[in-house]
Design an enzyme around this catalytic site. Structure first.
Site, PDB file in Angstrom:
ATOM      1  N   ARG A 120      21.402  -5.760  34.846  1.00 37.22           N
ATOM      2  CA  ARG A 120      22.496  -5.991  35.183  1.00 37.22           C
ATOM      3  C   ARG A 120      23.153  -4.760  36.180  1.00 37.22           C
ATOM      4  NH1 ARG A 120      24.094  -8.099  31.058  1.00 37.22           N
ATOM      5  NH2 ARG A 120      23.199  -7.391  29.468  1.00 37.22           N
ATOM      6  N   TYR A 121      22.744  -3.227  35.370  1.00 31.89           N
ATOM      7  CA  TYR A 121      23.204  -2.215  35.946  1.00 31.89           C
ATOM      8  C   TYR A 121      22.510  -1.764  37.424  1.00 31.89           C
ATOM      9  CZ  TYR A 121      24.300  -1.058  30.938  1.00 31.89           C
ATOM     10  OH  TYR A 121      25.006  -1.471  29.409  1.00 31.89           O
ATOM     11  N   ARG A 124      19.217   0.284  37.672  1.00 29.55           N
ATOM     12  CA  ARG A 124      17.802  -0.030  36.416  1.00 29.55           C
ATOM     13  C   ARG A 124      17.848  -1.650  36.185  1.00 29.55           C
ATOM     14  NH1 ARG A 124      22.334   2.594  34.588  1.00 29.55           N
ATOM     15  NH2 ARG A 124      23.007   2.412  32.505  1.00 29.55           N
ATOM     16  N   CYS A 133       5.801  -9.817  18.872  1.00 26.78           N
ATOM     17  CA  CYS A 133       5.807  -8.188  19.053  1.00 26.78           C
ATOM     18  C   CYS A 133       4.885  -7.886  17.188  1.00 26.78           C
ATOM     19  CB  CYS A 133       7.130  -8.525  18.298  1.00 26.78           C
ATOM     20  SG  CYS A 133       8.655  -8.649  19.035  1.00 26.78           S
ATOM     21  N   CYS A 137      12.189  -8.365  13.370  1.00 21.59           N
ATOM     22  CA  CYS A 137      13.139  -8.149  12.912  1.00 21.59           C
ATOM     23  C   CYS A 137      14.053  -8.759  13.311  1.00 21.59           C
ATOM     24  CB  CYS A 137      13.544  -7.008  13.775  1.00 21.59           C
ATOM     25  SG  CYS A 137      13.226  -5.664  14.002  1.00 21.59           S
ATOM     26  N   CYS A 140      17.077 -10.004  15.795  1.00 14.72           N
ATOM     27  CA  CYS A 140      16.536  -8.708  17.172  1.00 14.72           C
ATOM     28  C   CYS A 140      17.377  -9.591  18.041  1.00 14.72           C
ATOM     29  CB  CYS A 140      15.033  -9.611  17.218  1.00 14.72           C
ATOM     30  SG  CYS A 140      14.591  -9.597  18.741  1.00 14.72           S
ATOM     31  N   ARG A 142      17.359 -10.790  20.933  1.00 14.26           N
ATOM     32  CA  ARG A 142      16.221 -11.792  22.031  1.00 14.26           C
ATOM     33  C   ARG A 142      14.911 -12.755  21.157  1.00 14.26           C
ATOM     34  NH1 ARG A 142      14.471  -7.029  24.906  1.00 14.26           N
ATOM     35  NH2 ARG A 142      16.427  -6.454  25.717  1.00 14.26           N
ATOM     36  N   ASP A 301      24.124  -6.470  17.634  1.00  8.36           N
ATOM     37  CA  ASP A 301      24.865  -7.611  18.758  1.00  8.36           C
ATOM     38  C   ASP A 301      24.967  -9.507  17.862  1.00  8.36           C
ATOM     39  OD1 ASP A 301      24.438  -6.102  20.870  1.00  8.36           O
ATOM     40  OD2 ASP A 301      22.208  -6.859  21.003  1.00  8.36           O
ATOM     41  N   ASP A 338      27.285  -2.782  22.913  1.00  5.23           N
ATOM     42  CA  ASP A 338      26.488  -4.140  23.641  1.00  5.23           C
ATOM     43  C   ASP A 338      27.367  -4.969  24.458  1.00  5.23           C
ATOM     44  OD1 ASP A 338      25.408  -5.337  25.726  1.00  5.23           O
ATOM     45  OD2 ASP A 338      23.515  -4.288  25.274  1.00  5.23           O
ATOM     46  N   LYS A 345      26.323  -1.632  27.862  1.00  2.23           N
ATOM     47  CA  LYS A 345      26.792  -0.950  27.511  1.00  2.23           C
ATOM     48  C   LYS A 345      27.923   0.180  26.917  1.00  2.23           C
ATOM     49  CE  LYS A 345      21.603  -0.231  26.536  1.00  2.23           C
ATOM     50  NZ  LYS A 345      21.433  -1.079  27.474  1.00  2.23           N
TER      51      LYS A 345
HETATM   52  C1  LIG Z   1      20.115  -0.961  27.529  1.00  2.00           C
HETATM   53  C2  LIG Z   1      19.420  -1.640  29.154  1.00  2.00           C
HETATM   54  C3  LIG Z   1      19.096  -0.897  30.359  1.00  2.00           C
HETATM   55  C4  LIG Z   1      19.107   0.647  29.869  1.00  2.00           C
HETATM   56  O1  LIG Z   1      20.474   1.389  29.325  1.00  2.00           O
HETATM   57  P1  LIG Z   1      20.479   3.064  29.147  1.00  2.00           P
HETATM   58  O2  LIG Z   1      21.485   3.516  28.987  1.00  2.00           O
HETATM   59  O3  LIG Z   1      19.763   3.089  31.324  1.00  2.00           O
HETATM   60  O4  LIG Z   1      19.602   3.459  28.447  1.00  2.00           O
HETATM   61  C5  LIG Z   1      19.267  -1.169  30.969  1.00  2.00           C
HETATM   62  N1  LIG Z   1      19.586  -2.599  31.843  1.00  2.00           N
HETATM   63  C6  LIG Z   1      19.332  -3.708  31.106  1.00  2.00           C
HETATM   64  C7  LIG Z   1      20.017  -5.190  31.031  1.00  2.00           C
HETATM   65  C8  LIG Z   1      20.009  -2.510  28.952  1.00  2.00           C
HETATM   66  O5  LIG Z   1      20.495  -4.077  27.771  1.00  2.00           O
HETATM   67  S1  SF4 Z   2      14.108  -5.780  17.799  1.00  2.00           S
HETATM   68 FE1  SF4 Z   2      13.509  -8.136  18.536  1.00  2.00          FE
HETATM   69  S2  SF4 Z   2      12.064  -7.337  20.085  1.00  2.00           S
HETATM   70 FE2  SF4 Z   2      12.094  -5.502  18.747  1.00  2.00          FE
HETATM   71  S3  SF4 Z   2      10.432  -5.056  17.095  1.00  2.00           S
HETATM   72 FE3  SF4 Z   2      12.004  -6.290  16.414  1.00  2.00          FE
HETATM   73  S4  SF4 Z   2      12.064  -8.648  17.456  1.00  2.00           S
HETATM   74 FE4  SF4 Z   2      10.423  -7.564  18.576  1.00  2.00          FE
END
Ligand SMILES: *Cc1c(COP(=O)(O)O)cnc(C)c1O
Ligand code: SF4
Length: 397
Positions: A120-121, A124, A133, A137, A140, A142, A301, A338, A345
């Site tokens: 996305r960025y 990175r 996991c 959580c 979560c 995801r 989220d 986010d 973010k």
């Molecule tokens: C959070 C995130 C990152 C890392 O972001 P930082 O601000 O550098 O910690 C990179 N890619 C995605 C898709 C993210 O959600």
């Molecule tokens: S937030 Fe989601 S990915 Fe992270 S430890 Fe919890 S369940 Fe696992």
């Protein structure tokens, strides 16, 4: 001033599993084999509310339930609103989907370079290496893929993702996540980190993991070796409440640090868990005592079935305001949202700058007192000599 955080209060011991030999208790494989994953297993040890019972029964179709014995011990069994309990015991409210909620709340699917790699960025990427996991959580982000309760069938192809990173020289920073990357064996992690280290344009590698919190026993001498071998590898752990700061977590963070891993923490602001100033203040102080720098505080989220856990954004701002200036600067995380649908973010800050006029910045400090600082304007700029003759030429380069 909040009370000092007495280190003697930090949890240690085996609680409900007092009869288990320490050797087994301290073995992460034993902890994994004895996770509580069914209504029956939980009910043997904890009196559930009707909403929790229903939640436990429905969880397998949404996000599996799993709690390590170590983490289960941190639950206050007398308190139905225990902040640890709210994070890991499902409730029926999870099944209610509010109109603003989404399965993929931060739009990751639309930003996948290849399956399991979110780019996305510009510089990175987020590399999802597993969907499991140590514990789950309830909020979560995801949940659509983690634990595979919704049939997402996530089979990340590590080689495809590595190739994508190799072919994209703009990627400087790789964040391993999932699921929890420390669920991989030492051997697999060793291989993966080794491969990333061979890519010349990858400058920065980090791991997002909640394993130090759910399963601190996983931080073994073998894992330390892997981290040392491929370092610097940074790690963001995920601690939400001061009760999670135990002697065992502290030992784990100590081991990681000694293996050369700089540690940050990401908390999620959760209603009834940590959305108040005394709780977050205690948490950030404990983190510093464990060599962990608070990094982000996330607004939860808009994940499906999360309304009962989502806190008021204004609470988050109030917490940051209460920390800034009143506590160590290192203790203050960045509060972020986010943005839904892939905005990334966005920092959310209390306002300190009241106004920027033609000539000055008018601001308020942590006590609310007003201060002014002059701007460099075209006019007062003229007072500075155009050529600073008093600087010796050789250092002007
Ligand atoms: C959070 C995130 C990152 C890392 O972001 P930082 O601000 O550098 O910690 C990179 N890619 C995605 C898709 C993210 O959600
Ligand atoms: S937030 Fe989601 S990915 Fe992270 S430890 Fe919890 S369940 Fe696992």
């Amino acid at each position: 001033m909040y009370p000092r955080d007495a280190r003697e209060n930090w949890y240690r011991g085996q609680g409900l599993w007092g009869e288990v030999p320490a050797e087994q208790w301290n073995d992460w494989r034993w902890q994994m084999r004895h996770r509580l994953t069914s209504l029956e297993e939980v009910e043997q040890r904890l009196e559930l509310t009707a909403a929790e019972r229903e939640g436990c029964l429905l969880a397998r179709n949404k996000l599996a339930m799993a709690i390590t014995p170590y983490f289960f011990n941190l639950i206050d069994r007398e308190d139905p609103d225990c902040p640890i309990r709210r994070q890991v015991i499902p409730r029926k409210e999870e099944m209610a989907v509010s109109p603003e909620e989404l399965l993929d709340p931060v739009g990751e699917e639309g930003a996948m370079g290849v399956d399991g790699l979110v780019h996305r960025y510009p510089d990175r990427c987020l590399f999802l290496v597993t969907n499991v996991c140590a514990a789950y959580c309830r909020y979560c982000t995801r949940s659509r893929l983690v634990s595979n309760a919704q049939g997402y069938d996530f089979h990340p192809n590590l080689e495809n993702a590595l190739r994508y990173i190799e072919e994209h020289p703009e990627i400087r920073d790789v964040l391993l996540s999932g699921g929890d990357p420390l669920m991989l064996s030492d051997k697999k992690l060793d291989y993966l980190l080794g491969r990333l280290r061979e890519i010349p344009h990858v400058e920065f590698v980090r791991i997002g993991s909640r394993i130090p919190v759910f399963l601190p026993q996983r931080i073994t001498a073998g894992l330390q070796d892997v981290m040392r071998r491929h370092g610097p590898v940074w790690m963001s752990i995920h601690v939400n409440h001061p009760k999670e700061c135990t002697e065992a977590l502290s030992e784990a963070t100590e081991k990681l640090t000694m293996a050369g891993v700089p540690l940050g923490n990401q908390s999620v602001l959760l209603r009834g868990v940590n959305d108040d100033v005394p709780t977050m203040t205690s948490l950030v102080h404990r983190l510093l005592m464990m060599r962990v720098r608070p990094y982000y505080l996330y607004q939860c989220d808009l994940i499906t079935g999360s309304r009962h856990l989502r806190a008021d954004i204004r609470k988050g701002i109030e917490i940051i305001r209460a920390l800034r200036g009143h506590s160590t600067g290192y203790a203050v995380p960045q509060f972020v949202i986010d943005a839904p649908a892939g905005g990334g973010k966005v920092p959310v800050n209390p306002e300190y700058v009241q106004e920027i006029t033609e000539t000055e910045v008018i601001m308020r400090n942590f006590e609310g007192k007003e201060f002014r600082y002059p701007l460099i304007t075209a006019d007062n700029g003229k007072q500075v000599p155009a050529e600073a003759e008093w600087i010796p030429e050789e250092i002007l380069l």
